[in-house]
Design a protein around this motif. Structure first.
Motif, PDB file in Angstrom:
ATOM      1  N   ALA A 184      26.561  21.683 -79.544  1.00  0.00           N
ATOM      2  CA  ALA A 184      25.943  21.433 -80.842  1.00  0.00           C
ATOM      3  C   ALA A 184      26.937  21.721 -81.962  1.00  0.00           C
ATOM      4  N   LYS A 216      20.403  14.659 -76.489  1.00  0.00           N
ATOM      5  CA  LYS A 216      19.119  15.307 -76.163  1.00  0.00           C
ATOM      6  C   LYS A 216      19.335  16.708 -75.605  1.00  0.00           C
ATOM      7  N   VAL A 217      20.341  16.837 -74.732  1.00  0.00           N
ATOM      8  CA  VAL A 217      20.678  18.131 -74.119  1.00  0.00           C
ATOM      9  C   VAL A 217      22.181  18.322 -74.194  1.00  0.00           C
ATOM     10  N   ARG A 266      17.355  22.838 -74.729  1.00  0.00           N
ATOM     11  CA  ARG A 266      18.279  21.962 -75.455  1.00  0.00           C
ATOM     12  C   ARG A 266      19.725  22.158 -75.031  1.00  0.00           C
ATOM     13  N   LEU A 272      18.338  27.917 -78.168  1.00  0.00           N
ATOM     14  CA  LEU A 272      18.463  26.524 -77.722  1.00  0.00           C
ATOM     15  C   LEU A 272      18.380  26.438 -76.208  1.00  0.00           C
ATOM     16  N   GLU A 282      19.957  10.495 -75.673  1.00  0.00           N
ATOM     17  CA  GLU A 282      18.538  10.110 -75.662  1.00  0.00           C
ATOM     18  C   GLU A 282      18.236   9.002 -74.660  1.00  0.00           C
ATOM     19  N   GLN A 301      23.609  21.483 -86.184  1.00  0.00           N
ATOM     20  CA  GLN A 301      22.591  21.371 -85.143  1.00  0.00           C
ATOM     21  C   GLN A 301      22.176  22.729 -84.606  1.00  0.00           C
TER      22      GLN A 301
END
Length: 440
Positions: free
Chosen positions: A264, A202-203, A282, A277, A186, A268
């Motif tokens: 993830a 965040k990604v 993402r 995603l 983030e 998530q």
């Protein structure tokens, strides 16, 4: 009165004869079942073209989603209501062969001089066993990486660098560094930054789609095979190699990605899936099958590219080469007409229609280029799938009792990839069970 009776009798006889003639001329009805809704329109066009060539046969093309498809077929085999012809998958057909529900089309193919060399190498033989032939190939697929170019360019990664990635199970190679650079927390720090916060990502740089069962088609097979591993000694061989340390180290490397924060976690990922995603921005990179090209091209609103899988420790990149085939239910009441339909499905005439739709790549040589042109009109440059097919590929595992073996392996893969349990012990036990099932 006598004359009238004779006249009525003659009229009745004439009507009966006309009725019998009409009944004899009634067209044969064939049912064709497939699971992919996007392919239904092109096969309906093939059916219309076929019916013009065979006025005595009508083909009803039906579609049922993947989740219900196989249970519906199984019910149909038992109840004697299965479709005459249906699309089949290499992971499913060994069990159907063992259960004796598929028609051997080898004598018909020999009679009508079907040329196996008309199809891409290996596709015809995938559907063979002990001199019997159970399908004509319909299409093929390979796997590539789908990359968000906005993210790679923002990270300073040249487009050309995406074409020459390499991978190994120790440090991930240039592919491992790529996905670390593309992962962002983030605070916009990548995963190579010592201050990177893996709790607030965040990604994600990369996402493994699922556990993959016994095949791992898009999930792990290409990594493992490029690491020197193989599923089995030959199609139908009972000697399976899921206990090979090269598979274990491949899976352990993939399983570590969520712990490092570059993929993830199962929580998530949830029910969204890797492709969703990716579409949401993402995830920066996902492995994807050729059958998803059209769908992703229509959905994605940002610059993207399909790029080759990374080269493995053995110095080669490789992909599973799968594909569907059209088979005939052994219980069909119209085997000759069903064969004529399957023969047409595998012919250049129908496969040209398939190619022009740009949904999948036809099995017949030379028609993949037509499909690529159709996809390019959607803005998709998917040449990598054909280049991959022309390179080193491997077939999925073809083995008896595949459904039960898949359950065993999928359970092990879930525990390895999503629970982080060490791969070696789990795979040794899973392979022991799988070999026993294959030999049963």
């Amino acid at each position: 009165m006598m004359r009238a009776s004779k006249t009525l009798a003659a009229l009745a006889a004439a009507l009966l004869a006309a009725g019998a003639s009409h009944a004899a001329a009634a067209p044969v009805q064939l049912r064709h079942l497939l699971w992919d809704a996007s392919q239904r329109p092109m096969y309906q066009q093939c059916a219309r073209d076929f019916e013009r060539l065979h006025p005595g046969v009508q083909v009803r093309v039906q579609q049922q989603g993947w989740d219900d498809y196989w249970s519906s077929l199984s019910t149909g085999f038992i109840a004697n209501t299965a479709p005459d012809v249906f699309a089949n998958h290499l992971s499913k057909f060994p069990e159907q062969v063992d259960n004796g529900v598929l028609l051997d089309i080898a004598p018909l193919a020999q009679r009508d001089r079907v040329d196996p060399a008309a199809y891409l190498p290996g596709l015809y033989d995938n559907w063979s066993r002990q001199g019997r032939q159970y399908a004509l190939p319909a299409d093929w697929d390979t796997v590539a990486l789908l990359v968000n170019l906005d993210m790679t360019r923002r990270a300073g990664i040249a487009d050309e660098a995406l074409q020459r990635l390499d991978w190994n199970p120790r440090d991930g190679g240039s592919f491992g560094r790529l996905i670390a650079r593309l992962t962002r927390d983030e605070a916009d720090r990548d995963a190579l930054d010592p201050a990177f916060d893996k709790r607030r990502v965040k990604v994600f740089g990369y996402q493994t789609p699922a556990a993959g069962g016994m095949m791992g088609q898009t999930e792990w097979s290409h990594f493992a095979v490029s690491n020197g591993w193989r599923f089995q000694d030959a199609p139908w061989s009972q000697v399976l190699h899921y206990d090979d340390p090269r598979l274990a180290e491949t899976l352990d490397w993939l399983a570590a990605l969520p712990r490092r924060g570059v993929s993830a976690t199962p929580q998530q990922l949830g029910r969204l899936g890797a492709e969703t995603l990716f579409t949401m921005g993402r995830v920066a990179v996902v492995p994807i099958g050729a059958w998803m090209t059209g769908q992703m091209a229509r959905q994605l609103k940002f610059p993207h590219a399909w790029v080759p899988l990374p080269v493995g420790p053995g110095g080669q990149r490789t992909s599973m080469m799968g594909g569907i085939g059209h088979v005939i239910w052994k219980g069909t009441r119209h085997p000759e007409q069903a064969w004529q339909w399957v023969r047409y499905l595998g012919s250049p005439a129908c496969q040209q229609v398939v190619a022009q739709a740009g949904v999948v790549y036809p099995a017949i040589r030379g028609l993949a280029e037509v499909a690529l042109q159709a996809q390019s009109r959607l803005g998709a440059d998917a040449r990598v799938f054909l280049a991959t097919a022309q390179g080193k590929t491997f077939a999925p595992p073809i083995v008896a009792n595949a459904a039960e073996i898949n359950e065993v392996l999928d359970s092990a893969m879930q525990r390895i990839l999503f629970s982080g349990e060490p791969a070696g012990p789990l795979l040794r036990e899973a392979n022991r069970q799988a070999r026993a099932l294959a030999a049963r």
